[in-house]
Design a protein around this motif. Structure first.
Motif, mmCIF file in Angstrom:
data_model
loop_
_atom_site.group_PDB
_atom_site.id
_atom_site.type_symbol
_atom_site.label_atom_id
_atom_site.label_comp_id
_atom_site.label_asym_id
_atom_site.label_seq_id
_atom_site.Cartn_x
_atom_site.Cartn_y
_atom_site.Cartn_z
ATOM 1 N N ALA A 55 24.715 -8.976 -13.718
ATOM 2 C CA ALA A 55 23.277 -9.114 -13.961
ATOM 3 C C ALA A 55 22.553 -7.828 -13.596
ATOM 4 O O ALA A 55 21.694 -7.347 -14.344
ATOM 5 C CB ALA A 55 22.728 -10.284 -13.151
ATOM 6 N N ARG A 56 22.934 -7.268 -12.446
ATOM 7 C CA ARG A 56 22.239 -6.049 -12.014
ATOM 8 C C ARG A 56 22.495 -4.889 -12.967
ATOM 9 O O ARG A 56 21.589 -4.123 -13.285
ATOM 10 C CB ARG A 56 22.695 -5.684 -10.604
ATOM 11 N N ARG A 58 23.906 -18.617 -23.674
ATOM 12 C CA ARG A 58 22.930 -17.967 -22.807
ATOM 13 C C ARG A 58 23.317 -16.511 -22.573
ATOM 14 O O ARG A 58 22.475 -15.614 -22.628
ATOM 15 C CB ARG A 58 22.851 -18.707 -21.472
ATOM 16 N N PHE A 98 24.915 -10.001 -23.359
ATOM 17 C CA PHE A 98 26.272 -9.706 -22.944
ATOM 18 C C PHE A 98 27.225 -9.880 -24.121
ATOM 19 O O PHE A 98 27.009 -10.730 -24.983
ATOM 20 C CB PHE A 98 26.683 -10.622 -21.797
ATOM 21 N N LEU A 144 29.039 -12.086 -11.125
ATOM 22 C CA LEU A 144 27.835 -12.423 -11.885
ATOM 23 C C LEU A 144 26.663 -11.573 -11.425
ATOM 24 O O LEU A 144 25.908 -11.014 -12.224
ATOM 25 C CB LEU A 144 27.525 -13.907 -11.708
ATOM 26 N N LEU A 145 26.548 -11.467 -10.097
ATOM 27 C CA LEU A 145 25.460 -10.653 -9.555
ATOM 28 C C LEU A 145 25.573 -9.212 -10.033
ATOM 29 O O LEU A 145 24.592 -8.613 -10.499
ATOM 30 C CB LEU A 145 25.518 -10.712 -8.031
ATOM 31 N N ARG A 173 33.405 -17.719 -5.312
ATOM 32 C CA ARG A 173 32.908 -16.617 -4.497
ATOM 33 C C ARG A 173 32.940 -15.298 -5.275
ATOM 34 O O ARG A 173 31.928 -14.654 -5.468
ATOM 35 C CB ARG A 173 33.753 -16.489 -3.231
ATOM 36 N N LEU A 224 21.254 -13.075 -23.486
ATOM 37 C CA LEU A 224 20.917 -12.050 -22.503
ATOM 38 C C LEU A 224 21.564 -10.718 -22.844
ATOM 39 O O LEU A 224 21.425 -9.756 -22.101
ATOM 40 C CB LEU A 224 21.337 -12.512 -21.116
ATOM 41 N N ARG A 255 23.241 -5.105 -16.095
ATOM 42 C CA ARG A 255 22.511 -5.359 -17.348
ATOM 43 C C ARG A 255 21.026 -5.048 -17.174
ATOM 44 O O ARG A 255 20.390 -4.523 -18.083
ATOM 45 C CB ARG A 255 22.706 -6.823 -17.736
ATOM 46 N N ILE A 256 20.473 -5.366 -16.016
ATOM 47 C CA ILE A 256 19.060 -5.050 -15.758
ATOM 48 C C ILE A 256 18.846 -3.545 -15.865
ATOM 49 O O ILE A 256 17.891 -3.078 -16.484
ATOM 50 C CB ILE A 256 18.648 -5.560 -14.364
ATOM 51 N N LEU A 305 30.510 -15.377 -8.054
ATOM 52 C CA LEU A 305 29.120 -15.070 -7.712
ATOM 53 C C LEU A 305 28.904 -13.566 -7.643
ATOM 54 O O LEU A 305 27.934 -13.039 -8.192
ATOM 55 C CB LEU A 305 28.755 -15.709 -6.380
ATOM 56 N N ALA A 306 29.817 -12.901 -6.981
ATOM 57 C CA ALA A 306 29.675 -11.453 -6.832
ATOM 58 C C ALA A 306 29.716 -10.769 -8.198
ATOM 59 O O ALA A 306 28.926 -9.870 -8.490
ATOM 60 C CB ALA A 306 30.779 -10.911 -5.927
ATOM 61 N N LEU A 312 18.909 -2.460 -19.435
ATOM 62 C CA LEU A 312 17.702 -2.848 -20.157
ATOM 63 C C LEU A 312 16.516 -1.975 -19.756
ATOM 64 O O LEU A 312 15.693 -1.608 -20.589
ATOM 65 C CB LEU A 312 17.395 -4.324 -19.891
#
Lengths: 141, 141
Positions: A95-96, A60, A66, A91-92, A85, A64, A98-99, A88-89, A102
């Motif tokens: 993701a941001r 995945r 990566f 990953l967030l 914890r 995306l 990478r957004i 999560l940070a 893009l």
DNA sequence: CCGATGCTTTACGTTAACGTCAAGCACCTC
DNA sequence: GAGGTGCTTGACGTTAACGTAAAGCATCGG
């Protein structure tokens, strides 16, 4: 019917390869890069449910956009972080970022398309002036 | 003031490199691939106005995402086609194909961004439930 | 005549993600 | 026991577009 829900199932490398449409070579490559670490039965690789889940995450992530290096960082974090914890940070944040990349790419693409459309128009006009019949966009014919 | 309009000017490789912001190595590389063929003065490369124009076409093509191999095809056509008829048609076709590729890429990017936004949301919700203060998008601070 | 540029060619290095042999066990079948 | 299948490791090949030395000629100023 849903054999994948069985947490005790084991998989061979070709099983996983066929299921996910990748080559066994690719899976071994991910292992060589430290993204997987299946058990062994003698010399043979034996994958359990968690290994399979990791492979899914890898694929995945690749889809995306990566890099394997980044995916490895994330997976390492996943292991080292029982509460998930920091994971999560991270990953967030990933993701941001990478957004943003893009969206930047999309702006570049839009500009390039505009420029190419201008070239297209110039071609058509030059051909008209040269007396060549201008070929339409024709997905038909 | 516009020395580039002088068709008789000659250029050294470093002149062109500095003018266009590429390295001399890159220009030599284009030559090794058959995209340029400047005169020589002894062993030194000497570029005339037409060579410079070809280099401009190369760099523009690269900026638009064409491979050197494709650019070479186009330049070869340019030479072998005094009326530039086939050249126009080929350029038009190339531009249109590239537009389609880019539009396809943009669709992929949009889908990927959507998926990443979902991940972002899932992260934020998981962090809220875990009692972590959700970091905003904050371009500020 | 010396050193500093400036240019030349040749050739190997780089990056990412594998592909493609090659050689070799281990097991099964006949 | 000969052959076939499946798996292993190891090592080199691939693609694109150059980067990075290494080694050498040529010219110029002093």
């Amino acid at each position: 019917m849903t054999p994948h829900r069985d947490p005790d199932r084991l998989f061979s490398i070709t099983e996983l390869a066929e299921e996910f449409g990748v080559t066994a070579r690719a899976i071994r490559f991910y292992e060589s890069k430290g993204l997987l670490e299946p058990q062994r039965a003698g010399a043979m690789r034996v994958y359990n449910y968690r290994d399979r889940a990791r492979l899914l995450i890898i694929l995945r992530g690749k889809r995306l956009g990566f890099s394997l290096a980044l995916i490895k960082q994330y997976l390492d974090l996943y292991d080292a972080d029982p509460g998930h914890r920091g994971q999560l940070a991270a990953l967030l944040a990933g993701a941001r970022q990478r957004i943003e990349e893009l969206e930047s790419q999309r702006r570049d693409i839009d500009l390039t398309i505009e420029e190419l459309r201008e070239i297209e128009e110039q071609c058509l006009e030059a051909m008209r002036r040269a007396g060549i019949d201008p070929p339409g966009t024709d997905p038909e014919t």
